[in-house]
Design a protein around this motif. Structure first.
Motif, short mmCIF file in Angstrom:
data_model
loop_
_atom_site.label_atom_id
_atom_site.label_comp_id
_atom_site.label_asym_id
_atom_site.label_seq_id
_atom_site.Cartn_x
_atom_site.Cartn_y
_atom_site.Cartn_z
N ALA A 336 50.05 41.36 38.34
CA ALA A 336 48.66 41.41 38.80
C ALA A 336 48.03 40.03 38.74
N ARG A 337 48.28 39.32 37.64
CA ARG A 337 47.73 37.97 37.52
C ARG A 337 48.37 37.02 38.53
N ALA A 338 49.56 37.36 39.00
CA ALA A 338 50.23 36.56 40.04
C ALA A 338 49.72 36.92 41.44
N ASN A 339 48.67 37.75 41.50
CA ASN A 339 47.99 38.11 42.75
C ASN A 339 48.82 39.01 43.65
N HIS A 340 49.65 39.87 43.03
CA HIS A 340 50.42 40.84 43.81
C HIS A 340 49.56 42.10 43.97
N PRO A 341 49.16 42.44 45.21
CA PRO A 341 48.16 43.50 45.40
C PRO A 341 48.57 44.87 44.87
N MET A 342 49.83 45.29 45.10
CA MET A 342 50.23 46.60 44.64
C MET A 342 50.24 46.66 43.11
N SER A 343 50.64 45.58 42.45
CA SER A 343 50.60 45.54 40.99
C SER A 343 49.17 45.52 40.48
N GLN A 344 48.28 44.85 41.21
CA GLN A 344 46.87 44.88 40.84
C GLN A 344 46.32 46.30 40.93
N TYR A 345 46.73 47.01 41.97
CA TYR A 345 46.32 48.40 42.12
C TYR A 345 46.84 49.24 40.94
N VAL A 346 48.13 49.12 40.63
CA VAL A 346 48.73 49.89 39.53
C VAL A 346 48.04 49.55 38.21
N TYR A 347 47.82 48.27 37.98
CA TYR A 347 47.18 47.84 36.73
C TYR A 347 45.75 48.38 36.65
N GLY A 348 45.07 48.39 37.78
CA GLY A 348 43.72 48.95 37.80
C GLY A 348 43.71 50.43 37.47
N ILE A 349 44.66 51.19 38.03
CA ILE A 349 44.75 52.62 37.75
C ILE A 349 45.08 52.87 36.28
N MET A 350 45.87 51.97 35.68
CA MET A 350 46.16 52.09 34.25
C MET A 350 44.86 52.09 33.45
N LEU A 368 41.29 46.64 40.82
CA LEU A 368 41.30 47.38 42.08
C LEU A 368 40.61 46.57 43.18
N GLU A 369 39.52 45.89 42.84
CA GLU A 369 38.83 45.06 43.83
C GLU A 369 39.69 43.88 44.26
N SER A 370 40.46 43.31 43.31
CA SER A 370 41.37 42.21 43.67
C SER A 370 42.39 42.67 44.70
N ALA A 371 42.91 43.89 44.49
CA ALA A 371 43.89 44.44 45.45
C ALA A 371 43.21 44.79 46.77
N ALA A 372 41.99 45.35 46.70
CA ALA A 372 41.28 45.74 47.91
C ALA A 372 40.93 44.52 48.77
N GLU A 373 40.64 43.39 48.13
CA GLU A 373 40.32 42.17 48.88
C GLU A 373 41.50 41.70 49.73
N GLN A 374 42.71 42.18 49.37
CA GLN A 374 43.89 41.84 50.15
C GLN A 374 44.25 42.97 51.13
N ASN A 375 43.24 43.82 51.41
CA ASN A 375 43.34 44.91 52.39
C ASN A 375 44.40 45.95 52.04
N LEU A 376 44.56 46.22 50.74
CA LEU A 376 45.43 47.32 50.32
C LEU A 376 44.60 48.60 50.40
N ALA A 377 44.95 49.45 51.35
CA ALA A 377 44.13 50.62 51.65
C ALA A 377 43.96 51.54 50.45
N ILE A 378 45.06 51.78 49.72
CA ILE A 378 44.97 52.72 48.60
C ILE A 378 44.08 52.19 47.49
N ALA A 379 43.95 50.87 47.38
CA ALA A 379 43.05 50.29 46.39
C ALA A 379 41.60 50.57 46.77
N HIS A 380 41.28 50.46 48.08
CA HIS A 380 39.95 50.82 48.54
C HIS A 380 39.68 52.30 48.25
N TYR A 381 40.69 53.14 48.51
CA TYR A 381 40.51 54.57 48.25
C TYR A 381 40.24 54.82 46.76
N ALA A 382 41.01 54.17 45.89
CA ALA A 382 40.82 54.34 44.46
C ALA A 382 39.42 53.91 44.03
#
Length: 435
Positions: A336-350, A368-382
């Motif tokens: 997540a700290r390496a700016n990987h959107p899916m990992s940011q999403y997973v870490y946010g859900i944790m 979750l916002e960090s992931a959403a800023e990279q247009n990860l749809a499921i992060a916006h949904y979360a």
């Protein structure tokens, strides 16, 4: 391999299940009268770490050098030679370099003159403690070294008149504490007032080497000095300690449940996190194959590679190819700290659900916002769900219809179909509440 966004979203969505649901010197309690240094070792070997530490602290304060030295070992994270069958319990007793340096210093400058002839084990404990001082200091910031030296000084000042003289001698020589002639003269003055002959002689030698201003400051501080209050007046009461112990036990039980939930995370998400960190997990196939295990071993080694307190054999023992729950949390945190959107999403859900970490609404929203800023749809949904229902635990997020609608709309625009139904329901509930 071409990514299938629908399949990936389906696997990641499982993490959303249930997301919307509400919801150092002080002496501890008395140990048995028959407790000894050896009984502390037995308790440690049996995993009774709190009991072991309590026993050793009591004997260390009473003047047992072996207990002082072994406390230095424990807090440095080093495995105990006297308890080789037990591994260093870094989760139960985290490394604390300040405490380690304090106890090693007290052991290294232990005074045998007030006792009978020391045993070979006691002399060896002093030698080993002195050898560890440089290594421990090398790991520490100057601020932490100063904290440890303050605790050492506090211990001596709470002791006998002869201990005051010994502290003065340490200040004068810069042995165990930073060299300071003003503090040395102050301690000599206090000790000689209490009838310590050696302090009188040391005072007469040191005073001519100092200027009048330094002497004045030392004597003024000696006049204002008060011995440190005993722990029962400065520390916590027995009741407070018991309440804190119970609170810690409850937190450990809660965290154990949170870590257990980590096992539900798909291997595919772990593979993506490993690849994001450049650890080469290979094809993302949701299988724990050889390449994934090799990547996990590389990650595990990276977590201990710079630990100077561990031998190479100890580091290799961490490299198993199978992630522990805590290592899984660390992996997603790093990715997540390496700016990987899916990992940011997973870490946010944790953080939303308390998976491997304590529930924290603000940290959940941050990742979750960090992931959403990279247009990860499921992060916006979360985020839409988070702002629709709010969160529980630390730093709660209160419901916010506008933010929820925004993120659900963004998820829908990015093709995440579950967001469509959620957005319609949100609109219906909002309209009904207005009417």
């Amino acid at each position: 391999m071409k990514r299938d966004p629908i399949k990936l979203a389906g696997k990641a969505r499982r993490l959303l299940g249930g997301m919307a649901a509400a919801s150092v010197l002080a002496i501890a309690a008395m140990t048995p009268a028959h407790a000894t240094y050896e009984s502390g070792l037995e308790a440690y070997k049996n995993g009774q770490y709190s009991q072991a530490l309590d026993t050793w602290r009591r004997f260390a304060v009473a003047g047992d050098i072996r207990s002082k030295k072994i406390l230095g070992d424990v807090y440095s994270g080093a495995p105990l030679e006297a308890a080789s069958s037990a591994t260093a319990p870094l989760e139960a007793i985290p490394v604390d370099n300040v405490q380690s340096l304090m106890w090693y210093t007290l052991a290294a400058y232990h005074d045998f003159s007030a006792y009978q002839q020391p045993t070979a084990e006691e002399v060896n404990a002093q030698i080993l403690a002195e050898q560890r001082l440089t290594d421990i200091r090398f790991r520490m910031s100057s601020g932490d070294v100063k904290k440890a030296e303050g605790l050492v000084a506090q211990t001596f000042e709470a002791g006998t008149a002869y201990d005051l003289y010994r502290l003065g001698d340490m200040y004068q020589k810069g042995a165990g504490v930073s060299k300071d002639n003003t503090k040395a003269l102050k301690m000599y003055a206090l000790a000689k007032e209490r009838g310590v002959g050696e302090a009188s002689a040391a005072y007469e030698v040191l005073e001519p080497l100092m200027n009048p201003k330094e002497i004045k400051v030392a004597l003024e501080k000696a006049a204002d000095w008060q011995p440190p209050l005993p722990p029962e007046h400065t520390g916590k009461t027995r009741q407070q300690e018991e309440l804190e112990r119970l609170k810690k036990e409850l937190e450990e039980i809660k965290m154990a449940d949170a870590l257990e939930a980590v096992s539900d995370i798909d291997v595919e998400l772990i593979q993506r996190a490993l690849n994001a960190l450049g650890l080469r997990a290979g094809t993302v196939d949701n299988k724990l194959g050889p390449s994934t295990r090799a990547a996990i071993r590389r990650f595990q080694y990276s977590t201990v590679a710079r630990d100077t307190s561990m031998t190479e054999d100890e580091k290799q023992s961490v490299v198993t190819g199978v992630l522990t729950p805590r290592q899984t949390v660390e992996l997603f945190a790093d990715a997540a700290r390496a700016n990987h959107p899916m990992s940011q999403y997973v870490y946010g859900i944790m953080f939303v659900r308390g998976i491997g970490v304590e529930q924290d609404g603000q940290l959940a929203a941050k990742w979750l916002e960090s992931a959403a800023e990279q247009n990860l749809a499921i992060a916006h949904y979360a985020l839409g769900v988070v702002y629709r229902d709010g969160t529980t635990g630390l730093n709660e997020i209160t419901p916010d219809e506008r933010k929820s609608a925004y993120h659900l709309a963004r998820a829908s625009a990015l093709g995440y179909k579950p967001a469509n139904d959620a957005l319609r329901r949100l609109s219906f509930e909002y309209t009904r509440d207005v009417q």
